[in-house]
Scaffold this active site. Structure first.
Site, PDB file in Angstrom:
ATOM      1  N   HIS A  53       0.816  -1.210   0.000  1.00 15.02           N
ATOM      2  CA  HIS A  53       0.000   0.000   0.000  1.00 15.02           C
ATOM      3  C   HIS A  53       0.855   1.268   0.000  1.00 15.02           C
ATOM      4  O   HIS A  53       0.568   2.221   0.728  1.00 15.02           O
ATOM      5  CB  HIS A  53      -0.920   0.021   1.225  1.00 15.02           C
ATOM      6  N   ALA A  54       1.894   1.294  -0.797  1.00 20.58           N
ATOM      7  CA  ALA A  54       2.764   2.474  -0.832  1.00 20.58           C
ATOM      8  C   ALA A  54       1.946   3.724  -1.139  1.00 20.58           C
ATOM      9  O   ALA A  54       1.052   3.714  -1.984  1.00 20.58           O
ATOM     10  CB  ALA A  54       3.860   2.286  -1.874  1.00 20.58           C
TER      11      ALA A  54
END
Length: 509
Positions: free
Chosen positions: A443-444
């Site tokens: 989930h950058a």
């Protein structure tokens, strides 16, 4: 000889946000759009079959990024990112959760006018058809069809019973007004197949005369005339191609791809860029900073009594959202139940078992993305600084203890083969486990932060500060990462970006 393609808009990245932007911009036929994607289209069963998503990591549809060695964990961590039409939405676990309403109100309080919950809710609703939810919060005519699993795995049902027995409320819809509680959460699985913005938005739009898709295109750099972005240079199957934008370039390459392209085009911290052999064109210190990710712990796997029923859905159909300590304004823990063993490569797993995937959703730690070299094909250096802040470690220790408590309740008695070794362990032992169990949740976010201060990269209209003809519209613009999986919020960003590009400040009713 360089081939030139000219369109009103050039959108970089046919991922979650890029497919939305390209489809919405071409709805009325008033604009031409070129959607540039490094990967290839792929509608094969390896992508469309929901429970096979873990096998996609490390393949040709994955950028297969890796972090630098993390000081607090001692490990180099894999960072899977989709390299195919649909982006990470074509390779992820298909969870569709928006985040807490307070997440977006916090963005607005930080100067991001128009991004409060009341302002973004219409874009969430526009994106979906969700007849199972409250119509005040859920959409009724959008392209996506999020819904809970049509048929829960027996162990998933057990988890909901166990969470309730452990004192956690059951919540009917985690995309409604209340985020806390255990639920069979929404998944992007329609008619038994993965759904993404590629299938829901882009595929129906590809026949439009104003929309062109350019796959297998590795973007080398953005091009500029003074402070105006005029397009980009790419290589497609070994052939140089210049993509000219008559109006704007929109970066939708994700929280790794968008800042990386800016940096190698000379946009970012000037001294840092030039040390990497790239000529600095525009000093913008915030590019690549504020890098965030959610952590999920692997290896909290309980041995089962024997073989379990075959996997179903996306392997993780039910989840619990809760607080690591009482009185928090926003949930910071997610315990997703995974009905198969789930471990890091360096961890041992029982042959048969089920896993409590403890996620930390409100990290205090912030990292950086920097250039490794001027070579466009060289991946960037990724330092998420996982567990850099002590409060992140404390939250995950609390999450492990909550998961162990749920796992010891009566509903699991018929499945549990043995107690997990951490049952009864002291804090030091749990902390040691946490450091070893860290895994990226994929989930950058945050690396091209939206805001109005000197370290923000884009303004609330998503325009890159100090430049014209260039915007960013993906998870990289999040000032703070949302408190759930990031896909649904990224769809919302794409929807709102399309309106901003069309000159609309707010969603039209």
């Amino acid at each position: 000889m360089t081939r030139t393609l000219t369109h009103d808009y050039v959108v970089v990245g046919a991922g979650t946000a890029g497919c939305v932007v390209a489809a919405r911009l071409t709805e009325d036929g008033a604009r031409t759009v070129l959607l540039v994607e490094a990967g290839a289209p792929d509608s094969s069963p390896r992508i469309t079959t929901p429970h096979t998503w873990p096998a996609l990591h490390g393949t040709d549809v994955d950028w297969a990024f890796r972090t630098v060695r993390q000081r607090a964990t001692g490990h180099v961590h894999d960072i899977p990112r989709g390299r195919t039409v649909g982006g990470t939405g074509s390779t992820n676990a298909m969870a569709f959760l928006r985040g807490d309403p307070g997440d977006f109100d916090t963005w607005a309080r930080q100067g991001c006018t128009g991004w409060d919950y009341a302002s973004v809710l219409p874009y969430f609703r526009r994106s979906e058809t969700a007849p199972h939810g409250d119509a005040r919060y859920r959409g009724g005519s959008g392209p996506l069809r999020p819904a809970p699993s049509a048929s829960l795995h027996p162990l998933s049902r057990t988890y909901l019973e166990a969470a309730q027995e452990a004192g956690h409320p059951l919540t009917e819809d985690l995309n409604g007004p209340k985020l806390r509680g255990a639920s069979s959460h929404d998944l992007l699985i329609a008619d038994g197949r993965r759904q993404s913005t590629a299938t829901a938005y882009l595929e129906p739009a590809l026949g439009r005369p104003g929309l062109d898709l350019l796959p297998r295109a590795l973007v080398q750099r953005l091009t500029f005339d003074g402070d105006r972005c005029t397009g980009l240079d790419a290589v497609v199957d070994g052939e140089p191609v210049h993509c000219a934008a008559g109006t704007e370039v929109v970066l939708c390459a994700g929280a790794i791809g968008s800042p990386h392209l800016l940096l190698r085009s000379g946009v970012g911290p000037a001294e840092e860029i030039e040390r990497s052999g790239v000529k600095a064109l525009h000093d913008l210190p915030g590019v690549g900073r504020n890098l965030q990710d959610h952590i999920i712990l692997a290896g909290l796997t309980t041995p089962s009594r024997g073989p379990l029923p075959p996997p179903s859905g996306n392997l993780g159909e039910v989840t619990l959202l809760l607080d690591s300590e009482p009185g928090r304004a926003s949930v910071d823990l997610q315990i997703v139940f995974i009905h198969v063993p789930f471990t890091n490569p360096w961890q041992r797993a029982p042959e048969y078992g089920y896993t409590f995937g403890v996620g930390h959703m409100r990290p205090a730690s912030r990292g950086r993305l920097t250039l490794a070299s001027a070579d466009p094909e060289a991946p960037p250096l990724l330092d998420f600084r996982y567990l850099d802040q002590a409060q992140d470690l404390r939250a995950l220790v609390a999450g492990v203890r909550h998961a162990l408590e749920i796992g010891r309740t009566a509903p699991f008695d018929a499945w549990r083969g043995a107690e997990h070794p951490l049952v009864g362990a002291d804090d030091r032992a749990v902390e040691t486990f946490v450091r070893d169990a860290v895994q990226s949740y994929g989930h950058a976010a945050g690396s091209c932060r939206m805001g109005v201060d000197a370290l923000s990269v884009v303004d609330p209209h998503l325009r890159v500060h100090g430049l014209t003809g260039l915007r960013v519209a993906d998870a990289s613009i999040m000032p703070e990462i949302v408190s759930t999986n990031t896909n649904a919020a990224t769809v919302m960003i794409g929807e709102k970006a399309a309106d901003l590009l069309r000159g609309r400040d707010r969603a039209e009713s």
